[in-house]
Design a protein around this motif. Structure first.
Motif, PDB file in Angstrom:
ATOM      1  N   CYS A  11       7.045  24.792 -37.632  1.00 46.98           N
ATOM      2  CA  CYS A  11       6.485  25.233 -36.566  1.00 46.98           C
ATOM      3  C   CYS A  11       4.701  25.711 -37.651  1.00 46.98           C
ATOM      4  O   CYS A  11       4.855  25.659 -38.904  1.00 46.98           O
ATOM      5  N   ALA A  14       6.066  31.666 -39.412  1.00 45.55           N
ATOM      6  CA  ALA A  14       6.825  32.058 -39.081  1.00 45.55           C
ATOM      7  C   ALA A  14       6.998  33.555 -37.999  1.00 45.55           C
ATOM      8  O   ALA A  14       6.153  34.449 -38.513  1.00 45.55           O
ATOM      9  N   CYS A  18      11.913  35.951 -35.372  1.00 44.75           N
ATOM     10  CA  CYS A  18      12.349  34.131 -35.096  1.00 44.75           C
ATOM     11  C   CYS A  18      13.670  33.184 -35.729  1.00 44.75           C
ATOM     12  O   CYS A  18      13.487  33.738 -37.082  1.00 44.75           O
ATOM     13  N   GLY A  60      12.934  23.819 -30.132  1.00 46.28           N
ATOM     14  CA  GLY A  60      12.358  24.019 -31.148  1.00 46.28           C
ATOM     15  C   GLY A  60      11.827  25.132 -32.559  1.00 46.28           C
ATOM     16  O   GLY A  60      13.506  25.926 -31.702  1.00 46.28           O
ATOM     17  N   ARG A 131       2.575  35.733 -33.659  1.00 44.77           N
ATOM     18  CA  ARG A 131       1.982  34.769 -33.753  1.00 44.77           C
ATOM     19  C   ARG A 131       1.335  34.087 -33.465  1.00 44.77           C
ATOM     20  O   ARG A 131       0.324  34.196 -34.252  1.00 44.77           O
TER      21      ARG A 131
END
Ligand code: SF4
Length: 378
Positions: A11, A14, A18, A60, A131
């Motif tokens: 990713c 973070a 999540c 994922g 995000r």
């Protein structure tokens, strides 16, 4: 029939809520793909290759951090090892990774279903969620997606965020509907203790919304999507008729699936069909790169009674529900007297329909977790 789940553990950053397994370092991507190919080839001529594979799901992490060429090499390896009768090959992607060329590269590699992690279009909420994409990128990627060769796609939304108003959620849904999505997954924000959000909530810096507010959000999602012809078919999943996700439906139906990649989970029935096993690879990229996939965790053994309980819990979260006949023939399960009374009460309260097919109504689905806990502890 079986399914394959491929975990791509990278990713960009973070997200605050999540708790999936991922790393934010990107330097081992090709090493990971090479190792994944080794893990796939290692399955050749094993019991896992006897059932034809019907679905493949790249989850994922952020699978769209792989190039189309890397995705293609993974699918090529799968083709040489498994017997395929494929209906659905999904890849999760994030808006900031999507371009026209990227989508056409994925389509040529064999992916036929795109899953886009939009979550919200509200810039403040995107910021709160930490995000990696902006609201503009979310809009741009949906435009590209709508015009692409992907006729089957899904997008994710998260509601029940601290401070999120009904009108802001309504705006999110209206914006999303402009792109005519055949499928939407809408989740209520869950506060997991190990996440940044969980720690902030524990410290009292963030106050999660009241249950009534979340319940209003849920009603709004169900009603607006239904009006648009996108019907709820599971607590968090909505689709136009015929566009329901096959891979996820298989999880709820106890179809065998094999997980590949770090942290990936697998479920497989024993040959006698009287028990099954569930196991996972260690959620650790470093260990995975030194053939950690050869050392999965000890499997959990599930007998028919544990499987029946699970099937009941998963089945009742779907609109279709679960049939008494299936519970008896597949799991040798019958409701006890306490459960019969519980179901009767739910029916009287308008929360369930309890003929041969047991189904939760819209009111029941709203509080599915509470109902299911009551039912299985009877
Ligand atoms: S992109 Fe997805 S997997 Fe990665 S941190 Fe965010 S929610 Fe988690």
């Amino acid at each position: 029939m079986s399914g394959l789940y491929i975990h791509i553990p990278f990713c960009k950053q973070a997200c605050s809520y999540c708790d999936f397994y991922f790393v934010t370092r990107q330097q081992h991507k090709q090493d990971f793909v090479d190792e994944l190919l080794r893990e796939i080839h290692h399955k050749k001529d094993t019991r896992f290759t006897k059932d034809p594979v019907r679905t493949i799901y790249f989850g994922g992490g952020t699978p769209s951090l792989l190039s189309p060429k890397q995705v293609e090499s993974i699918l090529d390896a799968i083709r040489t090892v498994f017997d395929l009768e494929l209906e659905e090959i999904t890849l999760e992607m994030n808006p900031d990774d999507v371009t026209k060329d990227y989508l056409s590269g994925l389509k040529s590699s064999g992916i036929n279903r795109a899953s886009m992690g939009v979550q919200t279009f509200d810039p403040d909420l995107l910021d709160f969620m930490h995000r990696a994409h902006t609201s503009e990128e979310a809009l741009a990627c949906l435009e590209i997606l709508e015009a692409s060769a992907f006729k089957v796609f899904t997008t994710d939304l998260i509601y029940g965020n601290p401070g999120q108003t009904l009108s802001s959620l309504e705006k999110d849904i209206d914006t999303l509907l402009q792109f005519n999505p055949p499928h939407i997954s809408a989740y209520s924000l869950t506060v997991e203790p190990q996440t940044r959000l969980g720690k902030q909530v524990k410290l009292g810096r963030i106050l999660p919304p009241e249950d009534d507010t979340v319940s209003d959000h849920f009603d709004l999602v169900v009603d607006k999507l239904e009006t648009a012809g996108i019907q709820q078919y599971e607590v968090s999943n909505y689709a136009k008729p015929g566009s329901e996700a096959v891979h996820n439906s298989n999880y709820w139906n106890h179809v065998n699936y094999l997980g590949l990649g770090p942290g990936a989970h697998s479920f497989w029935w024993d040959e006698n069909k009287l028990s099954a096993k569930r196991w996972s690879n260690e959620a650790n990229l470093k260990s995975y790169l030194s053939q950690g996939w050869e050392r999965p965790f000890e499997p959990e053994h599930l007998n028919l009674s544990a499987l029946a309980e699970e099937r009941l819990m998963l089945g009742l979260r779907t609109k279709k529900g679960v049939s008494k006949k299936e519970l008896k023939s597949r799991y040798d399960f019958e409701f006890n007297s306490g459960q019969h009374l519980c179901l009767q009460k739910l029916e009287e309260e308008g929360k369930a329909k309890t003929g041969e097919q047991i189904q939760l109504t819209k009111e029941g689905l709203k509080i599915a977790d509470t109902i299911l806990l009551d039912l299985v502890t009877m």
